[in-house]
Design a protein around this motif. Structure first.
Motif, PDB file in Angstrom:
ATOM      1  N   SER A 238       2.557   1.221   1.795  1.00 15.83           N
ATOM      2  CA  SER A 238       1.325   1.994   1.717  1.00 15.83           C
ATOM      3  C   SER A 238       0.291   1.225   0.904  1.00 15.83           C
ATOM      4  N   PHE A 239      -0.958   1.191   1.399  1.00 16.37           N
ATOM      5  CA  PHE A 239      -2.019   0.491   0.666  1.00 16.37           C
ATOM      6  C   PHE A 239      -3.371   1.103   1.023  1.00 16.37           C
ATOM      7  N   ASP A 240      -4.385   0.713   0.258  1.00 19.34           N
ATOM      8  CA  ASP A 240      -5.748   1.198   0.422  1.00 19.34           C
ATOM      9  C   ASP A 240      -6.477   0.283   1.401  1.00 19.34           C
ATOM     10  N   LEU A 241      -6.671   0.741   2.627  1.00 27.85           N
ATOM     11  CA  LEU A 241      -7.339  -0.085   3.642  1.00 27.85           C
ATOM     12  C   LEU A 241      -8.776  -0.382   3.239  1.00 27.85           C
ATOM     13  N   TYR A 242      -9.458   0.602   2.667  1.00 32.57           N
ATOM     14  CA  TYR A 242     -10.852   0.388   2.280  1.00 32.57           C
ATOM     15  C   TYR A 242     -10.956  -0.717   1.225  1.00 32.57           C
ATOM     16  N   GLN A 243     -10.021  -0.716   0.269  1.00 29.46           N
ATOM     17  CA  GLN A 243     -10.055  -1.747  -0.767  1.00 29.46           C
ATOM     18  C   GLN A 243      -9.803  -3.131  -0.180  1.00 29.46           C
ATOM     19  N   LEU A 244      -8.883  -3.212   0.805  1.00 30.98           N
ATOM     20  CA  LEU A 244      -8.644  -4.486   1.481  1.00 30.98           C
ATOM     21  C   LEU A 244      -9.918  -4.994   2.137  1.00 30.98           C
ATOM     22  N   ALA A 269     -15.635   7.252  10.195  1.00 34.88           N
ATOM     23  CA  ALA A 269     -15.206   8.208   9.181  1.00 34.88           C
ATOM     24  C   ALA A 269     -13.783   8.693   9.378  1.00 34.88           C
ATOM     25  N   ASN A 270     -13.251   8.656  10.632  1.00 36.16           N
ATOM     26  CA  ASN A 270     -11.901   9.175  10.866  1.00 36.16           C
ATOM     27  C   ASN A 270     -10.815   8.146  10.599  1.00 36.16           C
ATOM     28  N   VAL A 271     -11.197   6.945  10.156  1.00 33.21           N
ATOM     29  CA  VAL A 271     -10.190   5.938   9.793  1.00 33.21           C
ATOM     30  C   VAL A 271      -9.628   6.298   8.421  1.00 33.21           C
ATOM     31  N   PRO A 272      -8.323   6.518   8.306  1.00 29.68           N
ATOM     32  CA  PRO A 272      -7.761   6.903   7.001  1.00 29.68           C
ATOM     33  C   PRO A 272      -7.917   5.795   5.965  1.00 29.68           C
ATOM     34  N   GLN A 273      -8.194   6.208   4.735  1.00 36.08           N
ATOM     35  CA  GLN A 273      -8.354   5.219   3.659  1.00 36.08           C
ATOM     36  C   GLN A 273      -7.010   4.616   3.274  1.00 36.08           C
ATOM     37  N   TYR A 274      -5.981   5.438   3.250  1.00 34.52           N
ATOM     38  CA  TYR A 274      -4.657   4.979   2.844  1.00 34.52           C
ATOM     39  C   TYR A 274      -3.743   4.929   4.065  1.00 34.52           C
ATOM     40  N   ILE A 275      -3.156   3.786   4.335  1.00 38.40           N
ATOM     41  CA  ILE A 275      -2.287   3.635   5.502  1.00 38.40           C
ATOM     42  C   ILE A 275      -1.004   2.919   5.095  1.00 38.40           C
ATOM     43  N   LYS A 276      -0.004   3.039   5.935  1.00 35.97           N
ATOM     44  CA  LYS A 276       1.252   2.326   5.748  1.00 35.97           C
ATOM     45  C   LYS A 276       1.368   1.306   6.864  1.00 35.97           C
ATOM     46  N   ALA A 277       1.320   0.026   6.499  1.00 40.68           N
ATOM     47  CA  ALA A 277       1.392  -1.076   7.466  1.00 40.68           C
ATOM     48  C   ALA A 277       1.723  -2.337   6.686  1.00 40.68           C
ATOM     49  N   PRO A 324      -7.331  14.638   4.936  1.00 40.30           N
ATOM     50  CA  PRO A 324      -7.323  13.322   5.578  1.00 40.30           C
ATOM     51  C   PRO A 324      -6.399  12.329   4.929  1.00 40.30           C
ATOM     52  N   ASN A 325      -6.004  12.562   3.696  1.00 39.74           N
ATOM     53  CA  ASN A 325      -5.126  11.610   3.019  1.00 39.74           C
ATOM     54  C   ASN A 325      -3.662  12.019   3.070  1.00 39.74           C
ATOM     55  N   SER A 326      -3.356  13.099   3.803  1.00 41.58           N
ATOM     56  CA  SER A 326      -1.958  13.513   3.895  1.00 41.58           C
ATOM     57  C   SER A 326      -1.202  12.592   4.817  1.00 41.58           C
ATOM     58  N   THR A 327       0.104  12.474   4.576  1.00 37.93           N
ATOM     59  CA  THR A 327       0.931  11.578   5.381  1.00 37.93           C
ATOM     60  C   THR A 327       1.060  12.099   6.799  1.00 37.93           C
ATOM     61  N   SER A 328       0.824  11.236   7.775  1.00 37.73           N
ATOM     62  CA  SER A 328       0.937  11.618   9.182  1.00 37.73           C
ATOM     63  C   SER A 328       2.232  11.075   9.743  1.00 37.73           C
ATOM     64  N   VAL A 329       2.995  11.972  10.358  1.00 37.19           N
ATOM     65  CA  VAL A 329       4.251  11.534  10.956  1.00 37.19           C
ATOM     66  C   VAL A 329       3.969  10.686  12.181  1.00 37.19           C
ATOM     67  N   GLU A 330       2.979  11.120  12.990  1.00 34.09           N
ATOM     68  CA  GLU A 330       2.639  10.400  14.203  1.00 34.09           C
ATOM     69  C   GLU A 330       1.886   9.116  13.848  1.00 34.09           C
ATOM     70  N   PRO A 331       2.280   7.987  14.416  1.00 35.09           N
ATOM     71  CA  PRO A 331       1.552   6.743  14.140  1.00 35.09           C
ATOM     72  C   PRO A 331       0.171   6.744  14.782  1.00 35.09           C
ATOM     73  N   LEU A 332      -0.742   6.017  14.188  1.00 36.80           N
ATOM     74  CA  LEU A 332      -2.089   5.857  14.709  1.00 36.80           C
ATOM     75  C   LEU A 332      -2.276   4.419  15.172  1.00 36.80           C
ATOM     76  N   LEU A 333      -3.155   4.251  16.149  1.00 36.29           N
ATOM     77  CA  LEU A 333      -3.567   2.908  16.556  1.00 36.29           C
ATOM     78  C   LEU A 333      -4.961   2.681  15.997  1.00 36.29           C
ATOM     79  N   ILE A 334      -5.055   1.761  15.047  1.00 40.39           N
ATOM     80  CA  ILE A 334      -6.355   1.435  14.466  1.00 40.39           C
ATOM     81  C   ILE A 334      -6.870   0.172  15.141  1.00 40.39           C
ATOM     82  N   LEU A 335      -8.123   0.228  15.580  1.00 37.53           N
ATOM     83  CA  LEU A 335      -8.744  -0.869  16.310  1.00 37.53           C
ATOM     84  C   LEU A 335      -9.674  -1.638  15.389  1.00 37.53           C
ATOM     85  N   ALA A 408      -0.643   7.161   8.505  1.00 39.43           N
ATOM     86  CA  ALA A 408      -1.487   7.540   7.381  1.00 39.43           C
ATOM     87  C   ALA A 408      -0.619   7.739   6.144  1.00 39.43           C
ATOM     88  N   ALA A 409      -1.168   7.396   4.976  1.00 39.98           N
ATOM     89  CA  ALA A 409      -0.453   7.545   3.704  1.00 39.98           C
ATOM     90  C   ALA A 409      -1.299   8.396   2.764  1.00 39.98           C
TER      91      ALA A 409
END
Length: 647
Positions: A238-244, A269-277, A324-335, A408-409
């Protein structure tokens, strides 16, 4: 009339019979069938003929003077030269015991006189077929043996080539990582200067982060063999995508300003700030693509990075939308899309763009890069569960798009490194004696400048021989020991020190320092007598942590300032839905909407800005929203919206 026995030879047959008439009948019959025939009238001649002529088959009579057929067959089977020749007995003897005796001495078949020609031919052909099949099998076995030998030679050659490659990579690793160790190390030393302004401190941090990115790229290039072998693993955290994205924008913004480029990052705006990747692999991909865009875009051009969530994914439950920062079980495809207005790529070069060590014509002219960046990027994207595409128009620009599968993380899952640094040793501790051993003067000076101001007593040695001498005279508490040095390397030095320690009560902690990612393995280093090892380039905190672990050293710390929160994520743009624009555009005069459409269609940004400025006072909400689209270079979006409004 007999056929040509040379052109149509069905096999070589030796006939042994003491009756010339029998020889003539069989010889004529077999010759007419295409066999090459030789006849002899006694056993001794038969043995000599078999040894010299190597027939494919022998027709052997039993009852003959001096030596009967049984004895002839026995001697033939005893001789390695003739043992494999099949023998068919032809005899007037019709007793069972005669036939049994024939098979016991090595015969393969038995024909009784008087015989039928068809029967003899059938039995001959049957045995010759067996021999041909046997020969084919032997030949195939021989070929397989030769293939095995050739394959073994190829494997040995490949192993030798692999060893040569590993040695080269090890040397390159050492040569690249050694100076980078000094670069990164001295940025850490300089950051200790209390007189540094906040701006210069941030500049040093940028240099250090860029150096760390460079180190990771070097590691990936040197470790390309892992990619080729398919053993690169996925490290999802898990990390902060915005910070990256913030750190990447910092890296490239200075160069963009130098080339007077417009560099813009846009995140929906719908891109989660915290993701697991896999943060490291994602960073490498973005650095490679942004670096290429920067390299092949002329001064004054434009580069932008857009990040969005794939629109064809299932909608998240309402609960997830409200958190928006809650953990999502379903994976997302970020483009991710990196687009530039650079020189573009020729259509003929697109197909080989992602091949290793292949560069475009522009890349070769630039004489910059290894040709591995896009190869590594594509492989990493695939490992992260996505794919990558490229569109380009020569002379106009290029767009790379890739997606990755993430989850999402939440912020509590993110491990944030404490911004603090060691500034000294706590009171009431021994004066720790530290020996820095390295043939590279810059690396020795780096260790001295890192450790002495903290309170450690530090001495230097430039090879293993000097290290052994200083150990005997000074008895350090800990040795930082380079492994590759002239005169005496680190492995021999630690062996000698450990040998001498057996005669004393003193034991020194020895930690190896290695710049190679391939040559030295942890097991070999520990087996040589070292307590631990650290790879170059290293962070100063790792050194302090190791000395705390092995010596029990305790430190005083200073908290470091963080970037203000308002300095982050300034590029994030919440793109408004089409329905928002539809209602507002419907209120505008059709002539103005048509003008705006024409300006967008003609890619005339200046005219579009003028048109939006004209409605600023009367329709500020629409003007602000259109300004956002223009700032993000979305003339395509404006064209679609105005076209829909005109219908």
């Amino acid at each position: 009339m007999s056929t040509n026995p040379i052109e149509e030879n069905q096999g070589n047959i030796l006939i042994v019979d003491d009756t010339p008439e029998n020889l003539q009948v069989l010889s004529a019959t077999l010759s007419d069938r295409g066999y090459k025939v030789r006849g002899v009238i006694n056993g001794k001649m038969a043995i000599r003929a078999a040894r010299s002529g190597s027939p494919d088959l022998i027709l052997l009579d039993i009852k003959m003077p001096e030596m009967d057929g049984y004895e002839v067959c026995t001697q033939l089977k005893a001789d390695p030269k003739t043992s494999e020749i099949p023998v068919i007995f032809i005899s007037a003897l019709d007793e069972v015991l005669d036939k049994v005796s024939a098979f016991q001495v090595g015969g393969v078949d038995y024909v009784t006189k008087p015989f039928h020609v068809a029967e003899v031919l059938a039995r001959i052909e049957h045995q010759l077929t067996i021999q041909r099949l046997k020969k084919q099998l032997l030949d195939r076995n021989k070929e397989l043996q030769e293939e095995i030998i050739e394959r073994k030679k190829a494997e040995e050659a490949a192993a030798a080539a692999s060893l040569a490659k590993s040695q080269f990579v090890a040397n390159m690793s050492h040569e690249l990582r050694t100076p980078l160790n000094a670069i990164l190390g001295f940025t850490q030393v300089m950051s200790r200067d209390s007189l540094l302004s906040h701006e210069n401190l941030e500049n040093l941090r940028i240099i250090n982060r860029s150096g760390q990115h460079l180190l990771e790229l070097i590691n990936d290039v040197l470790d390309l063999s892992k990619i080729e072998a398919g053993i690169i693993s996925l490290d999802e955290r898990s990390f902060d995508l915005y910070q990256l994205l913030d750190t990447l924008e910092e890296m490239f913004q200075i160069k963009a300003e130098t080339k007077k480029m417009q560099l813009r990052f846009s995140v929906q705006a719908n891109v989660p700030q915290y993701i697991k990747a896999d943060e490291k692999k994602l960073r490498v991909c973005l650095i490679n693509l942004l670096g290429n865009a920067m390299k092949f875009t002329h001064d004054g051009g434009r580069i932008w990075l857009r990040v969005s969530v794939e629109s064809n994914q299932p909608q998240q439950p309402a609960e997830s939308e409200s958190h928006p920062n809650s953990t999502s079980v379903e994976p997302l495809l970020i483009l991710f899309e990196v687009e530039d207005t650079g020189i573009g790529i020729a259509t003929a070069e697109i197909d080989t763009l992602f091949d290793a060590f292949v560069q475009t014509q522009a890349g070769r002219k630039a004489a910059d890069g290894t040709g591995l960046g896009l190869t590594i990027t594509k492989k990493y994207v695939q490992i992260m569960g996505g794919d990558i595409w490229v569109k380009s128009v020569l002379g106009e620009g290029t767009s790379f798009k890739f997606n990755i599968r993430v989850c999402a993380a939440i912020s509590s899952e993110i491990t944030v490194a404490t911004l603090q640094r060691v500034i000294g040793l706590e009171a009431n501790q021994p004066v720790y004696r530290i020996l820095a051993v390295d043939d590279n003067q810059e690396n020795r000076r780096l260790l001295v400048k890192m450790l002495q101001p903290i309170g450690f007593e530090v001495r230097e040695a430039e090879n293993g021989y000097q290290a052994v001498e200083l150990w005997e005279s000074w008895q350090p508490h800990l040795i930082w020991l380079d492994t590759r040095m002239p005169v005496m390397d680190g492995f021999e030095a630690v062996r000698q020190i450990r040998g001498k320690e057996k005669q004393t009560q003193w034991r020194t902690v020895i930690i190896a320092l290695t710049a190679s990612t391939f040559e030295e393995k942890k097991g070999d280093i520990i087996a040589a007598g070292c307590d631990d090892f650290v790879r170059k380039p290293f962070q100063e905190q790792i050194l302090f942590d190791k000395m705390a672990c092995y010596l029990g050293a305790r430190y005083l710390y200073q908290e470091l300032p963080r970037l203000p929160a308002e300095a982050l994520r300034h590029y994030c743009v919440s793109e408004k839905p089409d329905s928002f624009f539809g209602g507002l555009l419907a209120q505008m005069p059709q002539s103005w909407v048509q003008e705006l459409y024409d300006a967008a269609n003609d890619v005339n940004e200046e005219l579009a800005i003028q048109l939006v400025d004209r409605i600023w006072e009367s329709h500020p909400t629409l003007a602000d929203a259109l300004k956002d689209l223009l700032a993000d270079y979305r003339l395509d979006k404006i064209m679609d919206l105005t076209q829909s409004s005109l219908k």
